[in-house]
Design a protein around this motif. Structure first.
Motif, PDB file in Angstrom:
ATOM      1  N   PRO A  87      40.022 -19.519 -20.738  1.00  0.00           N
ATOM      2  CA  PRO A  87      39.881 -20.323 -21.387  1.00  0.00           C
ATOM      3  C   PRO A  87      40.580 -21.675 -20.528  1.00  0.00           C
ATOM      4  O   PRO A  87      39.667 -22.435 -20.912  1.00  0.00           O
ATOM      5  N   VAL A  88      41.298 -21.788 -19.874  1.00  0.00           N
ATOM      6  CA  VAL A  88      41.991 -23.006 -19.374  1.00  0.00           C
ATOM      7  C   VAL A  88      40.695 -22.818 -17.990  1.00  0.00           C
ATOM      8  O   VAL A  88      40.820 -23.868 -18.378  1.00  0.00           O
ATOM      9  N   ILE A  89      40.937 -22.027 -17.753  1.00  0.00           N
ATOM     10  CA  ILE A  89      39.452 -22.291 -15.851  1.00  0.00           C
ATOM     11  C   ILE A  89      38.118 -23.296 -16.808  1.00  0.00           C
ATOM     12  O   ILE A  89      37.530 -23.215 -16.013  1.00  0.00           O
ATOM     13  N   ALA A  90      37.588 -22.321 -17.621  1.00  0.00           N
ATOM     14  CA  ALA A  90      36.333 -22.844 -18.158  1.00  0.00           C
ATOM     15  C   ALA A  90      36.502 -24.313 -18.430  1.00  0.00           C
ATOM     16  O   ALA A  90      35.966 -24.412 -18.593  1.00  0.00           O
ATOM     17  N   ARG A  91      37.694 -24.528 -18.977  1.00  0.00           N
ATOM     18  CA  ARG A  91      37.545 -25.530 -19.643  1.00  0.00           C
ATOM     19  C   ARG A  91      37.339 -26.586 -18.442  1.00  0.00           C
ATOM     20  O   ARG A  91      37.023 -27.889 -18.279  1.00  0.00           O
ATOM     21  N   VAL A 106      36.115 -25.834 -15.539  1.00  0.00           N
ATOM     22  CA  VAL A 106      35.229 -25.595 -15.112  1.00  0.00           C
ATOM     23  C   VAL A 106      34.260 -26.479 -15.755  1.00  0.00           C
ATOM     24  O   VAL A 106      33.183 -27.236 -15.437  1.00  0.00           O
ATOM     25  N   SER A 107      34.686 -26.802 -16.484  1.00  0.00           N
ATOM     26  CA  SER A 107      33.309 -27.627 -17.696  1.00  0.00           C
ATOM     27  C   SER A 107      33.269 -29.270 -16.825  1.00  0.00           C
ATOM     28  O   SER A 107      32.871 -29.547 -17.392  1.00  0.00           O
ATOM     29  N   GLU A 108      34.986 -29.440 -17.170  1.00  0.00           N
ATOM     30  CA  GLU A 108      35.077 -31.183 -16.978  1.00  0.00           C
ATOM     31  C   GLU A 108      34.780 -31.462 -15.174  1.00  0.00           C
ATOM     32  O   GLU A 108      34.635 -32.387 -14.769  1.00  0.00           O
ATOM     33  N   MET A 109      34.934 -30.297 -14.388  1.00  0.00           N
ATOM     34  CA  MET A 109      34.234 -31.081 -13.017  1.00  0.00           C
ATOM     35  C   MET A 109      32.582 -30.698 -12.971  1.00  0.00           C
ATOM     36  O   MET A 109      32.390 -31.467 -12.734  1.00  0.00           O
ATOM     37  N   GLY A 155      29.927 -34.261 -12.475  1.00  0.00           N
ATOM     38  CA  GLY A 155      28.521 -33.368 -11.413  1.00  0.00           C
ATOM     39  C   GLY A 155      29.372 -32.825 -10.208  1.00  0.00           C
ATOM     40  O   GLY A 155      28.533 -32.820  -8.927  1.00  0.00           O
ATOM     41  N   ILE A 156      30.763 -32.398 -10.411  1.00  0.00           N
ATOM     42  CA  ILE A 156      31.110 -31.279  -9.381  1.00  0.00           C
ATOM     43  C   ILE A 156      30.850 -29.649 -10.111  1.00  0.00           C
ATOM     44  O   ILE A 156      31.516 -29.293 -10.999  1.00  0.00           O
TER      45      ILE A 156
END
Length: 180
Positions: A148-152, A154-157, A161-162
């Motif tokens: 979940p931390v990784i997914a969050r 990735v979503s923030e990036m 636009g990253i």
């Protein structure tokens, strides 16, 4: 957020993290808390190389290691220099910096850290501390809990636009190629 405010936020976060660790270490030393009360995955997270400086092997008697092809985290060591200052140096000095930095410096820094890790672990062993190496199943459980931390992230990036997923895959490939 402006770069200046981002820098201030980073400093504040680093100071608050350092303070949190200090409070935990003092609380352990004083007997005010037991690590099992901190969380499901209890205790501070430190590489072996830093444990002598904070006397962790004197404060706790049990340590846990992540074993296998992937560590729990990867340290990034960066040598930075102001581009304008670098460009203003004479060519021979730039050549000297270039010759002694990059991959060469990274490998030297890794060797130093591994030696310090070995010494930190040795201190814990000499103190009679218990060192548990997690099974593959337990390591997999930690990886699952981190999703979940990784997914969050990735979503923030993606919101900026990253391609966060691509960054993670690139980092994993670099760690596999150059990691210890």
């Amino acid at each position: 957020m402006s770069p200046r405010n981002a820098s201030r936020a980073t400093v504040a976060l680093n100071l608050s993290e350092k303070f949190r660790r200090f409070v935990i270490l003092v609380s352990i030393q004083s007997g005010w808390i037991h690590l099992s009360t901190l969380s499901e995955f209890a205790g501070p997270l430190h590489p072996w190389e830093v444990t002598p400086a904070i006397k962790l092997s004197e404060l706790v008697r049990n340590h846990t290691e992540f074993v296998g092809d992937e560590a729990l985290y990867t340290a990034t060591i960066v040598l930075v220099m102001n581009r304008l200052k670098y460009d203003s140096l004479p060519e021979d000095l730039r050549a000297a910096i270039d010759a002694e930095s990059g991959q060469k410096l990274s490998e030297m820094a890794a060797e130093v850290m591994w030696a310090k890790d070995a010494r930190g672990r040795e201190i814990a062993e000499d103190a009679g501390n218990s060192i548990v190496q997690l099974s593959e199943a337990e390591v997999a459980r930690f990886k699952e809990k981190s999703q979940p931390v990784i997914a969050r992230w990735v979503s923030e990036m993606e919101g900026q636009g990253i391609d966060g997923r691509a960054l993670i895959e690139t980092a994993k490939a670099l760690i596999k190629d150059y990691g210890g």
